[in-house]
Design an enzyme around this catalytic site. Sequence first.
Site, PDB file in Angstrom:
ATOM      1  N   LYS A   4       0.852  -1.391  -0.103  1.00  0.00           N
ATOM      2  CA  LYS A   4      -0.020  -0.056   0.040  1.00  0.00           C
ATOM      3  C   LYS A   4       0.691   1.292  -0.110  1.00  0.00           C
ATOM      4  CE  LYS A   4      -3.895  -2.035   2.250  1.00  0.00           C
ATOM      5  NZ  LYS A   4      -4.972  -2.011   3.373  1.00  0.00           N
TER       6      LYS A   4
ATOM      7  N   LEU B 220       4.430   5.507  22.525  1.00  0.00           N
ATOM      8  CA  LEU B 220       3.845   6.471  22.410  1.00  0.00           C
ATOM      9  C   LEU B 220       4.074   7.683  21.304  1.00  0.00           C
ATOM     10  CD1 LEU B 220       1.923   8.527  24.040  1.00  0.00           C
ATOM     11  CD2 LEU B 220       3.823   9.325  25.768  1.00  0.00           C
TER      12      LEU B 220
ATOM     13  N   LYS C 211       4.746   7.237  18.260  1.00  0.00           N
ATOM     14  CA  LYS C 211       3.940   7.051  16.977  1.00  0.00           C
ATOM     15  C   LYS C 211       2.696   7.626  17.220  1.00  0.00           C
ATOM     16  CE  LYS C 211       4.352   2.884  15.191  1.00  0.00           C
ATOM     17  NZ  LYS C 211       4.701   1.580  14.894  1.00  0.00           N
TER      18      LYS C 211
ATOM     19  N   GLY D 281     -14.158  -6.573  11.597  1.00  0.00           N
ATOM     20  CA  GLY D 281     -13.921  -5.903  10.468  1.00  0.00           C
ATOM     21  C   GLY D 281     -14.391  -6.327   8.944  1.00  0.00           C
TER      22      GLY D 281
HETATM   23  P1  ATR Z   1      -0.718  -1.823  10.447  1.00  0.00           P
HETATM   24  O1  ATR Z   1      -0.425  -1.389   8.920  1.00  0.00           O
HETATM   25  O2  ATR Z   1      -1.740  -3.321  10.648  1.00  0.00           O
HETATM   26  O3  ATR Z   1      -1.233  -0.800  11.214  1.00  0.00           O
HETATM   27  P2  ATR Z   1       1.912  -1.415  11.691  1.00  0.00           P
HETATM   28  O4  ATR Z   1       1.899  -0.431  10.902  1.00  0.00           O
HETATM   29  O5  ATR Z   1       2.885  -2.619  11.698  1.00  0.00           O
HETATM   30  O6  ATR Z   1       0.596  -2.547  11.060  1.00  0.00           O
HETATM   31  O7  ATR Z   1       1.155  -1.148  12.978  1.00  0.00           O
HETATM   32  C1  ATR Z   1       0.999  -2.104  13.913  1.00  0.00           C
HETATM   33  C2  ATR Z   1       0.393  -1.620  15.138  1.00  0.00           C
HETATM   34  O8  ATR Z   1      -0.252  -2.557  16.125  1.00  0.00           O
HETATM   35  C3  ATR Z   1       1.326  -0.661  15.987  1.00  0.00           C
HETATM   36  O9  ATR Z   1       0.448   0.484  16.538  1.00  0.00           O
HETATM   37  C4  ATR Z   1       1.858  -1.660  17.143  1.00  0.00           C
HETATM   38  O10 ATR Z   1       2.267  -0.862  18.286  1.00  0.00           O
HETATM   39  P3  ATR Z   1       3.528  -0.139  18.236  1.00  0.00           P
HETATM   40  O11 ATR Z   1       3.685   1.012  17.107  1.00  0.00           O
HETATM   41  O12 ATR Z   1       4.127   0.051  19.694  1.00  0.00           O
HETATM   42  O13 ATR Z   1       4.619  -1.474  17.708  1.00  0.00           O
HETATM   43  C5  ATR Z   1       0.366  -2.212  17.480  1.00  0.00           C
HETATM   44  N1  ATR Z   1       0.799  -3.585  17.998  1.00  0.00           N
HETATM   45  C6  ATR Z   1       1.074  -4.649  17.250  1.00  0.00           C
HETATM   46  N2  ATR Z   1       1.027  -5.716  18.275  1.00  0.00           N
HETATM   47  C7  ATR Z   1       0.590  -5.285  19.457  1.00  0.00           C
HETATM   48  C8  ATR Z   1       0.506  -5.936  20.623  1.00  0.00           C
HETATM   49  N3  ATR Z   1       0.479  -7.160  20.961  1.00  0.00           N
HETATM   50  N4  ATR Z   1      -0.254  -4.943  21.850  1.00  0.00           N
HETATM   51  C9  ATR Z   1      -0.267  -3.884  21.370  1.00  0.00           C
HETATM   52  N5  ATR Z   1      -0.011  -3.062  20.145  1.00  0.00           N
HETATM   53  C10 ATR Z   1       0.287  -3.834  19.381  1.00  0.00           C
END
Ligand code: ATR
Length: 287
Positions: A82, A171, A173, A256
Amino acid sequence: MPTAHGTIWHRKIPKTTVIKYAVIGNPIQHSKSPQIHNAFAHQEGVALEYTRMLSEPEDFIAHVNAFHASGGLGLNVTVPFKIAAYQNCSLLDDYAQAAQAVNTISFNSDGDWFGANTDGIGLLQDLTHNLRLELQQQSILILGAGGSARGILLPLLRQHPQQITIANRTLAKAELLAEQFATSGNVRACAYEQLDSMPYDLVINATSASLSQDLPPIPDCIVSTHSFCYDLAYSDQATVFMQWASRLGVAGCSDGIGMLIEQAAESYAIWRGYRPDTEQIFKLLRP
Ligand code: ATR
C-alpha cells in the site's frame, strides 16, 4: 450512486474487451477480494475477470505496469504494497494522501496511476450505515498508531466526533499521528497506561495484535455498557478483543468483515461508477 470520493474515473469499455481487475499483495492466496468483486459484477450484470496477483517487493511496479499493458483496468493493493502504491501514483485522492497509502489503483489512458484509499471510508460505511452508530460528538478511542490507524483517522474526524484519542504501545508514534491530524479535528495521543477511567463511546482496535491472538494492554475502565467495540481485524471466530469486550458487557462489538466488504464496494464504485449493494455479500461471506 456517487462514490464518497466524488470524482469517478473510469474508462468507456468496448463490449468485446475482457474487463480485467486484480488484487496484488504478498501473501495473496487468502484474499476474499475475487469472491466479493465477482459478486459485485454479477449484480452489475457484467462479466469481469478478477484475479489474485502475487508479487515480490522488487517486482511490484513492473507487475502493475504489465497488468495495465495487458488491458487491466484497475487494481486493489494489499499488504505489503500500500505504501509503494502511494509512492508511485501520479494522482491521489485526499484519503490516500492522509493515509499515505493506496488500496485502489485506476489507470488513465497514458498508464498513469490514480491512487485512492477506500479503507477508512469503508469502515465509516460499516459503522454508520450497517451498524447504525452515530459518531458526531462521540468519544472515540483508537488502539494502535500504525498504517491501519492512519488510514481511518481522516474519515472519522470528518464525522465531527467530540474527540479521538490514539493510544499506542510506542507513544511517540501516537503523538506523531495526533500532530499530523490536528488540523482536521480534536485528536490527542496517550500511552495505554495513561488512559483515563472515562469510558469511550467507540473503541476501535487498529493494532495488529488480533492477528497473533493478543490483546493490547487496555484497562477494563475504557468501556461501559454503552460502548461499542470494533476490531479492524476479521476472523471466523470472535477476535480476542471482541471476547474481551463481550465479557465486559458492552453494547455491541464487531470485527472488520463489514469494513472489508464496504472498502471493496467503494473501490468498485471508483472503477465502474456503480456502487454495489453490500447486504448480499455479507450473506455470502457469513452465511
Ligand atoms: P498496520 O498497518 O496493521 O497498522 P503496523 O503499521 O505495523 O501495521 O502497526 C501495527 C500496530 O499494532 C502498531 O500500533 C503496534 O504498536 P507499536 O507501534 O507500539 O509497535 C500495534 N501492535 C502490534 N502488536 C501489538 C500488541 N501485541 N499489543 C499492542 N499493540 C500492538
